[in-house]
Structures are given as structure tokens and as C-alpha cells.
Design a protein around this motif. Structure first.
Motif, mmCIF file in Angstrom:
data_model
loop_
_atom_site.group_PDB
_atom_site.id
_atom_site.type_symbol
_atom_site.label_atom_id
_atom_site.label_comp_id
_atom_site.label_asym_id
_atom_site.label_seq_id
_atom_site.Cartn_x
_atom_site.Cartn_y
_atom_site.Cartn_z
ATOM 1 N N PRO A 108 0.810 -1.219 0.000
ATOM 2 C CA PRO A 108 0.000 0.000 0.000
ATOM 3 C C PRO A 108 0.843 1.269 0.000
ATOM 4 O O PRO A 108 1.988 1.270 0.446
ATOM 5 C CB PRO A 108 -0.807 -0.109 1.302
ATOM 6 C CG PRO A 108 -0.167 -1.171 2.111
ATOM 7 C CD PRO A 108 0.704 -1.988 1.237
ATOM 8 N N SER A 109 0.245 2.331 -0.531
ATOM 9 C CA SER A 109 0.868 3.657 -0.490
ATOM 10 C C SER A 109 -0.241 4.697 -0.364
ATOM 11 O O SER A 109 -1.342 4.505 -0.867
ATOM 12 C CB SER A 109 1.698 3.915 -1.753
ATOM 13 O OG SER A 109 0.898 3.836 -2.924
ATOM 14 N N SER A 110 0.066 5.795 0.317
ATOM 15 C CA SER A 110 -0.950 6.826 0.538
ATOM 16 C C SER A 110 -1.401 7.421 -0.793
ATOM 17 O O SER A 110 -0.589 7.655 -1.679
ATOM 18 C CB SER A 110 -0.399 7.931 1.446
ATOM 19 O OG SER A 110 0.646 8.616 0.801
ATOM 20 N N PHE A 111 -2.701 7.635 -0.936
ATOM 21 C CA PHE A 111 -3.296 8.168 -2.154
ATOM 22 C C PHE A 111 -2.971 7.289 -3.363
ATOM 23 O O PHE A 111 -2.990 7.765 -4.491
ATOM 24 C CB PHE A 111 -2.832 9.605 -2.405
ATOM 25 C CG PHE A 111 -3.424 10.634 -1.481
ATOM 26 C CD1 PHE A 111 -4.278 11.617 -1.955
ATOM 27 C CD2 PHE A 111 -3.131 10.627 -0.117
ATOM 28 C CE1 PHE A 111 -4.822 12.575 -1.103
ATOM 29 C CE2 PHE A 111 -3.668 11.577 0.739
ATOM 30 C CZ PHE A 111 -4.524 12.554 0.240
ATOM 31 N N ASN A 112 -2.632 6.023 -3.112
ATOM 32 C CA ASN A 112 -2.170 5.124 -4.167
ATOM 33 C C ASN A 112 -1.065 5.787 -4.993
ATOM 34 O O ASN A 112 -1.011 5.686 -6.215
ATOM 35 C CB ASN A 112 -3.324 4.677 -5.075
ATOM 36 C CG ASN A 112 -2.951 3.500 -5.960
ATOM 37 O OD1 ASN A 112 -2.131 2.661 -5.593
ATOM 38 N ND2 ASN A 112 -3.552 3.439 -7.134
ATOM 39 N N SER A 171 4.824 5.623 -5.038
ATOM 40 C CA SER A 171 6.079 6.380 -5.080
ATOM 41 C C SER A 171 7.320 5.513 -4.906
ATOM 42 O O SER A 171 8.434 5.977 -5.157
ATOM 43 C CB SER A 171 6.058 7.462 -3.997
ATOM 44 O OG SER A 171 5.839 6.886 -2.713
ATOM 45 N N SER A 172 7.153 4.271 -4.476
ATOM 46 C CA SER A 172 8.313 3.409 -4.240
ATOM 47 C C SER A 172 8.936 2.951 -5.546
ATOM 48 O O SER A 172 8.238 2.615 -6.509
ATOM 49 C CB SER A 172 7.904 2.187 -3.412
ATOM 50 O OG SER A 172 7.500 2.584 -2.127
ATOM 51 N N ARG A 173 10.251 2.953 -5.558
ATOM 52 C CA ARG A 173 11.037 2.480 -6.698
ATOM 53 C C ARG A 173 12.051 1.469 -6.178
ATOM 54 O O ARG A 173 12.446 1.519 -5.010
ATOM 55 C CB ARG A 173 11.773 3.646 -7.373
ATOM 56 C CG ARG A 173 10.869 4.808 -7.791
ATOM 57 C CD ARG A 173 10.017 4.468 -8.996
ATOM 58 N NE ARG A 173 9.209 5.591 -9.431
ATOM 59 C CZ ARG A 173 7.924 5.763 -9.102
ATOM 60 N NH1 ARG A 173 7.308 4.893 -8.308
ATOM 61 N NH2 ARG A 173 7.250 6.801 -9.572
ATOM 62 N N ALA A 174 12.497 0.575 -7.044
ATOM 63 C CA ALA A 174 13.489 -0.422 -6.620
ATOM 64 C C ALA A 174 14.485 -0.681 -7.740
ATOM 65 O O ALA A 174 14.127 -0.691 -8.920
ATOM 66 C CB ALA A 174 12.812 -1.721 -6.215
ATOM 67 N N VAL A 175 15.723 -0.883 -7.342
ATOM 68 C CA VAL A 175 16.793 -1.283 -8.253
ATOM 69 C C VAL A 175 17.369 -2.569 -7.674
ATOM 70 O O VAL A 175 17.837 -2.586 -6.536
ATOM 71 C CB VAL A 175 17.887 -0.200 -8.347
ATOM 72 C CG1 VAL A 175 19.039 -0.676 -9.225
ATOM 73 C CG2 VAL A 175 17.298 1.112 -8.855
ATOM 74 N N THR A 176 17.303 -3.647 -8.451
ATOM 75 C CA THR A 176 17.816 -4.931 -7.973
ATOM 76 C C THR A 176 19.148 -5.218 -8.650
ATOM 77 O O THR A 176 19.259 -5.145 -9.875
ATOM 78 C CB THR A 176 16.819 -6.067 -8.254
ATOM 79 O OG1 THR A 176 15.532 -5.695 -7.732
ATOM 80 C CG2 THR A 176 17.262 -7.355 -7.565
ATOM 81 N N SER A 201 5.365 9.070 2.464
ATOM 82 C CA SER A 201 6.303 8.403 1.575
ATOM 83 C C SER A 201 7.184 7.426 2.353
ATOM 84 O O SER A 201 7.470 6.315 1.878
ATOM 85 C CB SER A 201 7.175 9.445 0.867
ATOM 86 O OG SER A 201 8.278 8.851 0.240
ATOM 87 N N GLU A 202 7.608 7.849 3.553
ATOM 88 C CA GLU A 202 8.408 6.949 4.397
ATOM 89 C C GLU A 202 7.598 5.717 4.796
ATOM 90 O O GLU A 202 8.127 4.606 4.868
ATOM 91 C CB GLU A 202 8.917 7.690 5.637
ATOM 92 C CG GLU A 202 9.917 8.803 5.332
ATOM 93 C CD GLU A 202 11.158 8.291 4.631
ATOM 94 O OE1 GLU A 202 11.805 7.356 5.132
ATOM 95 O OE2 GLU A 202 11.487 8.840 3.555
ATOM 96 N N HIS A 203 6.298 5.922 5.044
ATOM 97 C CA HIS A 203 5.431 4.778 5.339
ATOM 98 C C HIS A 203 5.383 3.832 4.140
ATOM 99 O O HIS A 203 5.441 2.608 4.301
ATOM 100 C CB HIS A 203 4.009 5.253 5.668
ATOM 101 C CG HIS A 203 3.918 6.127 6.871
ATOM 102 N ND1 HIS A 203 2.764 6.781 7.221
ATOM 103 C CD2 HIS A 203 4.823 6.478 7.816
ATOM 104 C CE1 HIS A 203 2.959 7.492 8.324
ATOM 105 N NE2 HIS A 203 4.211 7.314 8.697
ATOM 106 N N SER A 204 5.260 4.414 2.952
ATOM 107 C CA SER A 204 5.158 3.604 1.735
ATOM 108 C C SER A 204 6.395 2.745 1.522
ATOM 109 O O SER A 204 6.293 1.551 1.228
ATOM 110 C CB SER A 204 4.939 4.503 0.513
ATOM 111 O OG SER A 204 3.708 5.172 0.592
ATOM 112 N N THR A 205 7.578 3.358 1.662
ATOM 113 C CA THR A 205 8.797 2.574 1.448
ATOM 114 C C THR A 205 8.949 1.500 2.523
ATOM 115 O O THR A 205 9.386 0.387 2.238
ATOM 116 C CB THR A 205 10.060 3.456 1.358
ATOM 117 O OG1 THR A 205 11.154 2.623 0.962
ATOM 118 C CG2 THR A 205 10.410 4.147 2.665
#
Length: 197
Positions: A39-43, A46-51, A121-125
Motif C-alpha cells: 500500500p501507499s498513501s493516495f495510491n 512512489s516506491s522504486r526499486a533497483v535490484t 512516503s516513508e510509510h510507503s517505502t
């Protein structure tokens, strides 16, 4: 396995190796799916990932090592070096980012909540990190969450061509479980929880 059992199983695993049963493609699919459904606020998504796999994984931990070498006194560097070796021994690293352009856009769109969007945003990550970590644990891949940002941010961004609006929040190093986690202890429930009827 119930979700609660999955949470109980997820632990910080420091002794990791490269002997995972899954391919990079399988792990990537799991990581991407876990983040997409976190989940993320307001959908905001914003999270991104680099593997990072293979040489990229190794190179990342060399960046961390050499950055720390400039900051840690030489007489104390041996333990730092050993710690970085243990991370480099893993199979892959996931870099968790938050796209600041998404946050800025939401602040402009909803000015009444502007000061809260960086917090959310911190919650989302955090939720994305937990989702990935728990999903890895379910397939018996060990991991530990590290935070070498912001001291490594600029060189990592240059090395891996990270967009300027992405802000590094955490690094999850993962691999085969070479030794189990230690016993987890808990403070008394009465300190942490209140219930009213």
C-alpha cells in the motif's frame, strides 16, 4: 502459512550466501510484485526499486566499502570490512528508493496535506520493504536491511544511472541462509499496547 506466521518467520539473516534456488528472473518477479501490491498513501506508488545481481551487486558493496574507508578510522576498519564482506557474499541487493517528483506532485495537488506527503512516503517505502522481505522469507531466502544512505547516494546514482528525483531509503541484501537468526526477544506487551472497550 498464515500471514502472521510469515511475519514471525521473517528475520534478519546476516549469514547469507549465493546458494539460492531461484533465478534472478524469479526473484525479480517476486520483488516487483511485492512492491506493486504494497500500500501507499493516495495510491501514490512512489516506491522504486533497483535490484542488483552478479557484478552489480559486488560493485555496490565495493562502493559502500570504499566510502566507509574514508570515514572510519584505520584502526577500526577491520570490523567494517568484515561486515561489508558478509553483505558482498550474498546473492543480490535491492535498493529501495522513493520518487520525490511523485511527492512534490501530490503536495501541489493537495496543498492541505503538503507537509504530510514526505512522512507518508516513508510509510510507503517501509511497507514495500516489509513486503519484499517477508516474501523472500516465505521462499527461504535470507535478508537483512541496511541503511548506508545518504553517504553512498551520489556515487550509487552515478554508477547505476539513478534518476535525480529518486531518493535512496534502504538496501536489502539477500541470499541463501547459511546460519539461522538468533533468538528474538520481546519487551513486555503491557509496555507497548493499550486496549479499551
Amino acid at each position: 502459512m498464515s500471514f502472521i506466521d510469515q511475519l514471525k518467520q521473517r528475520r534478519t539473516i546476516y549469514a547469507i550466501g549465493k546458494n539460492v534456488q531461484q533465478s534472478p528472473e524469479q526473484l525479480n518477479e517476486l520483488i516487483h510484485t511485492a512492491i506493486k501490491y504494497a500500500p501507499s498513501s493516495f495510491n501514490s506508488q512512489s516506491s522504486r526499486a533497483v535490484t542488483l545481481f552478479g557484478e552489480s551487486h559486488t560493485n555496490f558493496w565495493e562502493i559502500v566499502r570504499e566510502t566507509l574507508r574514508k570515514l572510519v578510522p584505520p584502526e577500526a576498519f577491520a570490523s567494517t570490512d568484515n561486515k561489508i564482506n558478509s553483505f558482498s557474499a550474498g546473492f543480490a541487493t535491492v535498493l529501495f528508493y522513493e520518487d520525490q517528483s511523485v511527492i512534490t506532485g501530490l503536495q501541489e495537488q493537495f496543498p492541505a496535506y503538503a507537509e504530510n506527503f514526505p512522512i507518508w512516503s516513508e510509510h510507503s517505502t517501509a511497507m514495500a520493504q516489509l513486503a519484499v522481505w517477508t516474501a523472500l522469507s516465505e521462499i527461504h531466502v535470507g535478508a537483512s536491511l541496511q541503511h548506508y544512505n545518504p553517504i553512498i547516494d551520489a556515487e550509487v546514482a552515478q554508477t547505476f544511472e539513478i534518476p535525480a528525483t529518486w531518493k535512496l531509503r534502504a538496501q536489502l541484501v539477500l541470499g541463501s541462509i547459511e546460519a539461522p537468526a538468533g533468538e528474538k526477544t520481546f519487551i513486555d506487551d503491557t509496555i507497548r499496547f493499550k486496549t479499551f472497550a
